[in-house]
Scaffold this motif. Structure first.
Motif, mmCIF file in Angstrom:
data_model
loop_
_atom_site.group_PDB
_atom_site.id
_atom_site.type_symbol
_atom_site.label_atom_id
_atom_site.label_comp_id
_atom_site.label_asym_id
_atom_site.label_seq_id
_atom_site.Cartn_x
_atom_site.Cartn_y
_atom_site.Cartn_z
ATOM 1 N N ILE A 6 -9.618 5.884 1.864
ATOM 2 C CA ILE A 6 -9.092 4.686 1.805
ATOM 3 C C ILE A 6 -8.866 4.729 0.270
ATOM 4 N N LYS A 7 -9.957 4.336 -0.885
ATOM 5 C CA LYS A 7 -9.691 4.826 -1.966
ATOM 6 C C LYS A 7 -8.213 5.634 -2.196
ATOM 7 N N THR A 8 -8.462 6.653 -1.481
ATOM 8 C CA THR A 8 -7.210 8.376 -1.460
ATOM 9 C C THR A 8 -5.388 7.337 -1.834
ATOM 10 N N GLU A 9 -6.057 5.935 -0.760
ATOM 11 C CA GLU A 9 -4.454 5.258 -0.362
ATOM 12 C C GLU A 9 -3.761 4.707 -1.626
ATOM 13 N N TYR A 10 -4.870 3.802 -1.752
ATOM 14 C CA TYR A 10 -4.720 3.254 -2.792
ATOM 15 C C TYR A 10 -4.633 3.458 -4.082
ATOM 16 N N ASP A 11 -4.957 4.857 -4.597
ATOM 17 C CA ASP A 11 -4.643 5.690 -5.357
ATOM 18 C C ASP A 11 -3.139 6.468 -5.848
ATOM 19 N N GLN A 12 -2.939 6.766 -4.209
ATOM 20 C CA GLN A 12 -1.630 7.320 -4.295
ATOM 21 C C GLN A 12 -0.549 6.210 -4.474
ATOM 22 N N ALA A 13 -0.277 5.213 -3.659
ATOM 23 C CA ALA A 13 0.381 4.281 -4.218
ATOM 24 C C ALA A 13 0.642 3.847 -4.961
ATOM 25 N N PHE A 14 -0.597 3.430 -6.564
ATOM 26 C CA PHE A 14 -0.767 3.433 -7.433
ATOM 27 C C PHE A 14 0.239 4.437 -8.714
ATOM 28 N N ALA A 15 -0.280 5.935 -7.962
ATOM 29 C CA ALA A 15 0.304 6.938 -9.109
ATOM 30 C C ALA A 15 1.870 7.181 -8.884
ATOM 31 N N THR A 16 2.517 6.950 -6.990
ATOM 32 C CA THR A 16 3.393 6.697 -7.221
ATOM 33 C C THR A 16 4.219 5.567 -7.852
ATOM 34 N N TYR A 17 4.133 4.781 -7.114
ATOM 35 C CA TYR A 17 4.939 3.118 -7.899
ATOM 36 C C TYR A 17 4.868 3.143 -9.814
ATOM 37 N N SER A 18 3.633 4.117 -10.551
ATOM 38 C CA SER A 18 3.733 4.835 -11.583
ATOM 39 C C SER A 18 4.989 5.719 -12.168
ATOM 40 N N LYS A 19 4.594 6.326 -10.632
ATOM 41 C CA LYS A 19 6.001 7.568 -11.484
ATOM 42 C C LYS A 19 7.195 6.851 -11.381
ATOM 43 N N GLY A 51 0.715 -1.658 -0.240
ATOM 44 C CA GLY A 51 0.011 -0.151 0.011
ATOM 45 C C GLY A 51 0.903 1.378 -0.056
ATOM 46 N N PHE A 52 -0.036 1.733 0.547
ATOM 47 C CA PHE A 52 0.623 3.456 -0.049
ATOM 48 C C PHE A 52 1.647 3.998 1.718
ATOM 49 N N GLN A 53 1.947 3.796 2.679
ATOM 50 C CA GLN A 53 2.264 4.219 3.385
ATOM 51 C C GLN A 53 1.699 3.192 4.894
ATOM 52 N N LEU A 54 2.528 2.855 6.243
ATOM 53 C CA LEU A 54 1.797 2.043 7.374
ATOM 54 C C LEU A 54 1.456 3.012 8.327
ATOM 55 N N THR A 55 -0.038 3.089 8.582
ATOM 56 C CA THR A 55 -0.322 4.241 9.189
ATOM 57 C C THR A 55 -1.185 3.448 10.223
ATOM 58 N N TYR A 56 -1.304 3.463 11.626
ATOM 59 C CA TYR A 56 -1.979 2.603 12.727
ATOM 60 C C TYR A 56 -3.066 4.425 12.638
ATOM 61 N N ILE A 57 -4.301 3.668 13.523
ATOM 62 C CA ILE A 57 -5.309 4.252 13.877
ATOM 63 C C ILE A 57 -6.217 2.847 15.284
ATOM 64 N N ASN A 58 -6.791 3.978 15.625
ATOM 65 C CA ASN A 58 -7.216 3.894 16.209
ATOM 66 C C ASN A 58 -6.661 3.138 17.493
ATOM 67 N N GLY A 59 -5.985 3.985 18.683
ATOM 68 C CA GLY A 59 -4.759 3.071 19.529
ATOM 69 C C GLY A 59 -4.794 3.846 20.399
#
Length: 561
Positions: free
Chosen positions: A238-251, A180-188
């Motif tokens: 969640i969609k934004t994170e997937y989009d960011q990951a694909f855009a970064t890899y593609s670049k 994915g795009f990043q490792l982030t923890y929530i509801n901690g």
């Protein structure tokens, strides 16, 4: 007096000079290493398995290695252990497969190597990736490196840069995977139950989380587990994170990764909320062709869903035999798992292997492991060792007369220590039974039961080397046996006497169908009259020597034809 002060001053100057010289050498070595790795071109290339060796129509094993380091510190897998495991795979006929091989297997029913292995690593550091690349070259193995897309924005020298990774990929020994795009923890929450909300991977060490979820696996929630966002807001996030990951890899890369593994395994399609799972599945199918969703087993068969595959997470404390037995139990592949050669031990059942100071005894599922010390012990001796507890295995040290008709046994059985004897009719007679406790940093509290939405509970615990390790001692003198476990001890009269005794270690699972029974002994010493019968010695390779060897391997790699 003046002479002494002058000598002291001269000694201090020499010491400072020596320290400065050593620091300078280390800095130079570090600079050279970085320069070599940053500019090294790999001239050999991976060679796929020949078509005539593709005979497997049933399935493949997938393995995941997460933390790998030179010395195996902090629960990571050491370079030496990794090399032993991969070398054992090669010797037994395992061959690696690519992402395309998996796609063709599911989409076109193409064949795989007889013992097909999908090898993968997560988030490697520069040092370990260089070492592993050398292993892959030597064995002609291919592996997938799973990454987070935002790691390529990191300025850390320990992280692989996009440029370095491109060179690895160009060699054919590596393929790119995504977490994915990043490792982030929530509801901690911290261990005292204080709500901490969201934390990035870079800040979580500042205040460790005892309970958390991952950013793609749940709603953002308040301290009472009530969602702080609507369904559409959750889906957009969640969609934004997937989009960011694909855009970064593609670049960065000509070919973005086609294989994905959610940072929190075993929750998609199981405990994850349906609407959270739905957006994850939609985005995974949009950007990827393969999804490794589970990590508690590793065998994937033709009728499995390629978007719900499994990678077995390799533990740092598994011996080579342990890992091979797990693979054999899952796949049904038939191969021989051999004990290491040792003149000190005779193997009655199972497998014995050695890893520096460790003696690792491993049994096949639902079977006993037993080894005996090759030398008979006199009637006065002391045995001392460290024993790693295992809550699902019984672990036994036994003393026998030479005919093996009578014995006394010290067993660690779940949370009990038991001392008992067996006679010529194999009848058990209990002598001592005492409860012991495991050494942990904390227990789960009521937070774990507050909400059905809390799908990613993590309990803080000590590292495998520290968890539940017992200091054991067995002393025989004047027919009296003294047994010590940590700070507890007991003395019993030996119910049988002999001039010499036989020592055995054995273990077996306490539950049916347990995958593996393993007994891990370290720092074993056997002494009699202050003379070592079995000395424990460890030869540590000096740091600079091992580092120099590492540099030499980079400089003088042989080109494969």
């Amino acid at each position: 007096m003046t002479t002494s002060l002058e000598q002291l001053s001269l000694a201090r100057k020499k010491k400072k000079s020596k320290i400065s010289k050593t620091c300078f050498q280390l800095i130079v070595i570090a600079i050279i290493t970085f320069f070599l790795y940053d500019n090294l071109f790999f001239t050999s290339h991976y060679q796929p398995v020949a078509n005539e060796r593709l005979t497997n129509t049933l399935g493949f094993i997938a393995l995941a290695y997460s933390d790998v380091s030179q010395d195996g510190a902090g629960g990571s897998i050491s370079h030496a252990k990794l090399a032993d495991q991969l070398t054992a795979f090669k010797a037994l006929g395992f061959e690696t497969i690519s992402q395309q091989d998996i796609l063709s297997f599911y989409n076109e029913n193409t064949r795989l190597p007889e013992r097909a292995l999908f090898l993968s690593f997560d988030h490697l550091q520069v040092e370990s990736s260089a070492f592993i690349h050398g292993l892959l070259e030597e064995l002609n193995y291919q592996a997938t490196l799973f990454t987070y897309a935002n790691q390529f924005e990191s300025k850390s020298r320990s992280e692989l840069t996009a440029r370095q990774l491109e060179r690895l990929l160009a060699s054919g020994y590596w393929e790119l995977g995504s977490n994915g795009f990043q490792l982030t923890y929530i509801n901690g929450f911290n261990e005292s139950g204080m709500y901490l909300g969201e934390r990035s991977d870079g800040t979580v060490n500042q205040e460790p989380l005892s309970y958390f979820n991952h950013s793609l696996t749940d709603y953002l929630r308040d301290p009472f587990f009530i969602p702080r966002e609507s369904r559409s807001e959750m889906e957009d996030r969640i969609k934004t994170e997937y989009d960011q990951a694909f855009a970064t890899y593609s670049k960065i890369f000509a070919d973005p990764p086609s294989v994905y593994a959610l940072s929190r395994p075993n929750v998609l399609f199981t405990t994850m909320e349906e609407d959270v799972a739905a957006i994850n599945e939609l985005m995974i199918r949009q950007y990827y062709h393969i999804n490794f969703n589970r990590n508690r087993s590793g065998y994937n068969q033709l009728n499995d869903n390629p978007f719900d595959l499994s990678r077995l997470q390799v533990s740092s404390d598994w011996s080579v035999a342990n890992l091979l037995m797990r693979i054999q139990a899952e796949t049904g592949w038939q191969f021989t798992i051999k004990s290491d050669n040792s003149r000190h031990w005779d193997v009655q059942a199972g497998v014995i292997q050695f890893d520096q100071e460790l003696i690792e005894l491993t049994s096949f599922p639902d079977q006993l492991v037993e080894v005996s010390f090759a030398e008979n012990l006199p009637n006065t001796f002391t045995i001392s060792y460290q024993l790693k507890q295992d809550p699902i295995n019984e672990q036994i040290a036994s003393l026998w007369n030479l005919e093996r008709t009578e014995g006394i046994h010290v067993a660690i059985d779940n949370e009990q220590i038991k001392v008992y004897t067996t006679d010529a009719h194999n009848i058990l007679h209990s002598l001592v039974s005492r409860r012991i406790t495991y050494l942990t940093n904390g227990e789960p509290d009521t937070l774990a039961n507050l909400s059905p939405y809390f799908t990613a509970i993590q309990v803080k615990y000590q590292s495998p080397q520290e968890l539940s390790t017992l200091s054991m001692s067995i002393n025989l003198s004047d027919d009296m046996l003294t047994i010590s476990v940590n700070d507890w001890s007991t003395t019993v009269a030996l119910p049988f006497t002999a001039n010499q005794y036989q020592l055995t270690f054995s273990g077996q699972a306490l539950v049916q169908h347990a995958p593996i029974s393993e007994m891990v002994i370290s720092s074993l010493n056997i002494k009699s009259d202050n003379q070592f019968i079995y000395p424990y010695r460890t030869e540590q390779q000096p740091f600079l020597h091992s580092f120099t060897s590492f540099l030499a391997k980079l400089l003088f790699q042989e080109n494969r034809s």
